[in-house]
Motif scaffolding. Structure first.
Motif, short mmCIF file in Angstrom:
data_model
loop_
_atom_site.label_atom_id
_atom_site.label_comp_id
_atom_site.label_asym_id
_atom_site.label_seq_id
_atom_site.Cartn_x
_atom_site.Cartn_y
_atom_site.Cartn_z
N TRP A 139 17.79 7.73 2.33
CA TRP A 139 18.32 8.14 3.82
C TRP A 139 17.66 7.59 4.83
CZ3 TRP A 139 19.05 14.05 3.13
CH2 TRP A 139 20.31 14.39 2.30
N PHE A 140 17.85 6.90 5.72
CA PHE A 140 17.56 6.69 6.94
C PHE A 140 17.63 6.83 8.51
CE2 PHE A 140 19.58 3.08 4.65
CZ PHE A 140 20.17 2.81 5.91
N PHE A 141 16.98 6.18 9.43
CA PHE A 141 17.83 6.12 11.12
C PHE A 141 17.18 4.39 11.37
CE2 PHE A 141 15.92 5.85 15.68
CZ PHE A 141 17.38 5.50 15.61
N LYS A 142 17.91 3.82 11.86
CA LYS A 142 17.42 2.49 12.22
C LYS A 142 17.16 2.29 13.64
CE LYS A 142 20.36 -0.43 10.32
NZ LYS A 142 21.24 -1.81 9.60
N ASP A 143 16.46 1.69 14.57
CA ASP A 143 15.86 1.34 16.11
C ASP A 143 16.63 0.23 16.70
OD1 ASP A 143 14.47 -0.91 15.60
OD2 ASP A 143 12.58 1.73 15.86
N GLU A 144 16.37 0.25 17.86
CA GLU A 144 17.27 -0.91 18.35
C GLU A 144 16.84 -1.97 17.68
OE1 GLU A 144 14.13 1.27 21.07
OE2 GLU A 144 15.64 1.51 19.34
N ASN A 145 15.46 -1.58 17.00
CA ASN A 145 14.53 -2.87 16.62
C ASN A 145 15.03 -3.57 15.05
OD1 ASN A 145 14.00 -4.09 18.80
ND2 ASN A 145 11.77 -2.29 18.44
N LYS A 171 13.61 0.82 10.05
CA LYS A 171 13.80 1.70 8.83
C LYS A 171 13.18 3.19 9.61
CE LYS A 171 16.94 -0.39 5.82
NZ LYS A 171 16.83 -0.45 4.04
N TYR A 172 13.44 4.02 9.68
CA TYR A 172 12.46 5.63 9.41
C TYR A 172 12.81 6.26 9.07
CZ TYR A 172 11.18 3.06 13.90
OH TYR A 172 9.93 3.20 14.87
N LEU A 173 12.51 6.27 7.47
CA LEU A 173 13.01 7.59 6.05
C LEU A 173 13.42 9.06 6.47
CD1 LEU A 173 11.29 5.83 3.16
CD2 LEU A 173 13.67 5.36 3.98
N VAL A 174 14.10 9.38 6.19
CA VAL A 174 14.48 10.49 6.23
C VAL A 174 13.37 12.12 5.54
CG1 VAL A 174 16.35 12.84 6.61
CG2 VAL A 174 17.26 10.69 7.33
N ASN A 175 13.24 12.61 6.64
CA ASN A 175 12.54 13.94 5.44
C ASN A 175 13.38 14.81 5.35
OD1 ASN A 175 10.36 16.01 4.64
ND2 ASN A 175 9.48 16.33 6.48
N ARG A 176 13.80 14.70 4.17
CA ARG A 176 14.78 15.26 3.29
C ARG A 176 14.32 17.13 3.15
NH1 ARG A 176 17.77 11.32 -1.61
NH2 ARG A 176 16.77 9.72 -0.32
N HIS A 177 12.82 17.40 3.42
CA HIS A 177 12.95 19.03 3.02
C HIS A 177 13.86 19.34 4.32
CE1 HIS A 177 10.37 17.97 -0.48
NE2 HIS A 177 9.58 16.94 0.09
N ASN A 178 13.24 18.56 5.61
CA ASN A 178 13.72 19.35 6.75
C ASN A 178 15.09 18.46 7.75
OD1 ASN A 178 12.21 17.66 7.87
ND2 ASN A 178 10.28 19.74 7.87
N THR A 221 14.56 16.06 9.49
CA THR A 221 13.78 15.91 10.09
C THR A 221 13.33 13.63 10.21
OG1 THR A 221 11.62 15.93 9.94
CG2 THR A 221 12.67 17.93 11.06
N ILE A 222 12.70 13.03 11.15
CA ILE A 222 12.30 11.96 11.03
C ILE A 222 11.07 11.47 11.98
CG2 ILE A 222 13.30 9.81 11.81
CD1 ILE A 222 16.36 10.33 11.19
N ARG A 223 10.14 11.17 11.43
CA ARG A 223 8.83 10.84 12.68
C ARG A 223 8.91 9.27 12.32
NH1 ARG A 223 3.89 12.64 12.15
NH2 ARG A 223 4.35 14.21 11.01
N LEU A 224 9.24 9.23 14.46
CA LEU A 224 9.02 7.83 14.70
C LEU A 224 7.81 6.54 15.23
CD1 LEU A 224 12.33 9.17 17.95
CD2 LEU A 224 12.15 7.91 15.33
N SER A 225 7.93 5.92 14.71
CA SER A 225 6.64 4.83 15.27
C SER A 225 5.27 5.24 16.13
CB SER A 225 7.34 3.15 15.89
OG SER A 225 7.40 3.84 17.13
N ASN A 226 5.99 6.46 17.74
CA ASN A 226 5.15 7.27 18.03
C ASN A 226 4.88 8.44 17.84
OD1 ASN A 226 7.51 8.09 18.44
ND2 ASN A 226 7.60 7.59 20.83
N ILE A 234 8.25 13.64 16.48
CA ILE A 234 9.53 14.02 15.54
C ILE A 234 10.88 13.97 15.72
CG2 ILE A 234 9.67 15.69 13.72
CD1 ILE A 234 7.34 14.31 13.10
N LEU A 235 11.65 13.68 15.33
CA LEU A 235 13.18 13.70 15.46
C LEU A 235 13.75 15.15 14.76
CD1 LEU A 235 14.46 10.87 15.54
CD2 LEU A 235 14.90 12.30 17.24
N LYS A 236 14.06 16.27 15.64
CA LYS A 236 14.79 17.93 14.96
C LYS A 236 16.11 18.02 15.36
CE LYS A 236 10.53 20.41 14.09
NZ LYS A 236 9.71 21.27 14.79
N PHE A 237 16.95 17.72 15.16
CA PHE A 237 18.19 17.95 15.04
C PHE A 237 19.20 19.34 15.38
CE2 PHE A 237 17.47 13.84 12.79
CZ PHE A 237 17.76 13.01 13.49
N ASP A 238 19.75 19.02 16.57
CA ASP A 238 20.60 20.63 17.34
C ASP A 238 21.71 20.59 16.93
OD1 ASP A 238 18.55 21.51 19.22
OD2 ASP A 238 19.36 19.27 20.47
#
Length: 328
Positions: free
Chosen positions: A47-53, A56-63, A65-70, A73-77
């Motif tokens: 499970w992952f998200f890809k940025d404009e470059n 890939k950033y993997l999804v933490n399946r426990h919650n 969320t996605i930790r970005l390079s900076n 932490i991405l949390k979704f509404d």
């Protein structure tokens, strides 16, 4: 403050490319002043998200969320579910997000599972007097007699995997010699299959919106396939002619709208759905229902929305806010 939205795409079936088209369409039409959307890929192994470059950033399946390079932490509404087939349409992702208490578009895991299982869905609707084709159910552990099947459903007939979408694994059988091959092919898609009588008539696709207690039936679409039936190629390779609104009488239109609302209430659906019917001598026969309908520029449901006068951007906004509010 803008809402952060994960548009989940992909899935575990051959419908993954269709899902990706739907997700990109939703991403295009979401109002970026209102929402901060991310396309999140859900595959069996990753499970992952890809940025404009293209990083890939993997999804933490426990919650989820996605930790970005900076290190943010991405949390979704809210999750916009654009996965057709498993695990987006059969209740698996819905149950997962329920455990995490994250809002998502569409119906809950109970009703997703029920509607994705053709046998369960047809059995329930029959109990409420909804017309369906004569059918025969089989699982891989059953012994069966071809004569017994054909005595019940007749020829021609359809052989369908019980839990699949986009007409994957479906065959139209014209003679007894084709039946065993079609059953074998369907069992490659699912361990349970459905064999149905052929119905000759007008094929209609009916989109429904169910927000709160309001049920809206969209302009009905008539489907004319260039192939033998509305198969995968017809749906996604331009081998069908779709006419919205359908060329049907006011009497049939009123009947269809009544039945579509009735089906929605019986199945207790939330969000959006698209169901298929065959009209035989002015009598509608229910075929199946899709609670995560295609949402690309070629899909029926968005075209029905536009014919009804909806702005796609405004509709998506309403759908997302309804989905957030329903779990409060």
């Amino acid at each position: 403050m803008k809402k952060t939205i994960a548009i989940i795409v992909g899935g575990y079936t051959d419908e993954a490319p269709i899902s990706l088209n739907s997700g990109k369409f939703v991403l295009k039409h979401l109002n970026k002043d209102e929402f901060d959307p991310y396309l999140v890929y859900i595959f069996r192994k990753t499970w992952f998200f890809k940025d404009e470059n293209n990083i890939k950033y993997l999804v933490n399946r426990h919650n989820f969320t996605i930790r970005l390079s900076n290190n943010n932490i991405l949390k979704f509404d809210c999750i916009f579910n654009a996965i057709h087939g498993s695990p987006g349409e059969d209740g698996i992702m819905q149950a997962y997000f329920d455990l995490l208490n994250i809002p998502y578009t569409g119906c809950n895991f109970h009703h997703s599972n029920l509607t994705f299982n053709k046998i369960y869905c047809l059995t329930l609707l029959k109990e409420y007097g909804i017309n369906t084709a004569t059918s025969f159910f089989l699982n891989q552990n059953q012994l069966f007699c071809e004569h017994q099947i054909l005595d019940k459903v007749g020829l021609p007939c359809f052989v369908k995997p019980n839990k699949s979408g986009s007409s994957l694994g479906i065959s139209k059988v014209y003679n007894k010699n084709q039946l065993l091959t079609s059953i074998t092919n369907a069992f490659k898609q699912d361990e349970e299959i459905l064999i149905e009588s052929y119905l000759s008539g007008i094929e209609l696709s009916v989109g429904v919106i169910a927000f709160n207690k309001n049920i809206t039936v969209l302009p009905i679409t008539e489907i004319i396939s260039q192939n033998d039936f509305f198969d995968f190629e017809s749906k996604y390779s331009g081998k069908s002619h779709e006419i919205t609104p359908a060329r049907i009488s006011q009497k049939i239109e009123n009947k269809m709208k009544h039945i579509a609302k009735q089906v929605c209430k019986i199945l207790n659906l939330k969000g959006i759905s698209r169901s298929e019917y065959i009209i035989v001598n002015e009598t509608p026969f229910f075929l199946e229902i899709n609670t995560v309908p295609g949402f690309s520029d070629k899909s029926i449901f968005p075209k029905q929305l536009q014919h009804a006068g909806y702005s796609l951007s405004n509709f998506l906004k309403e759908f997302i806010y309804y989905s957030i509010d329903k779990i409060k």
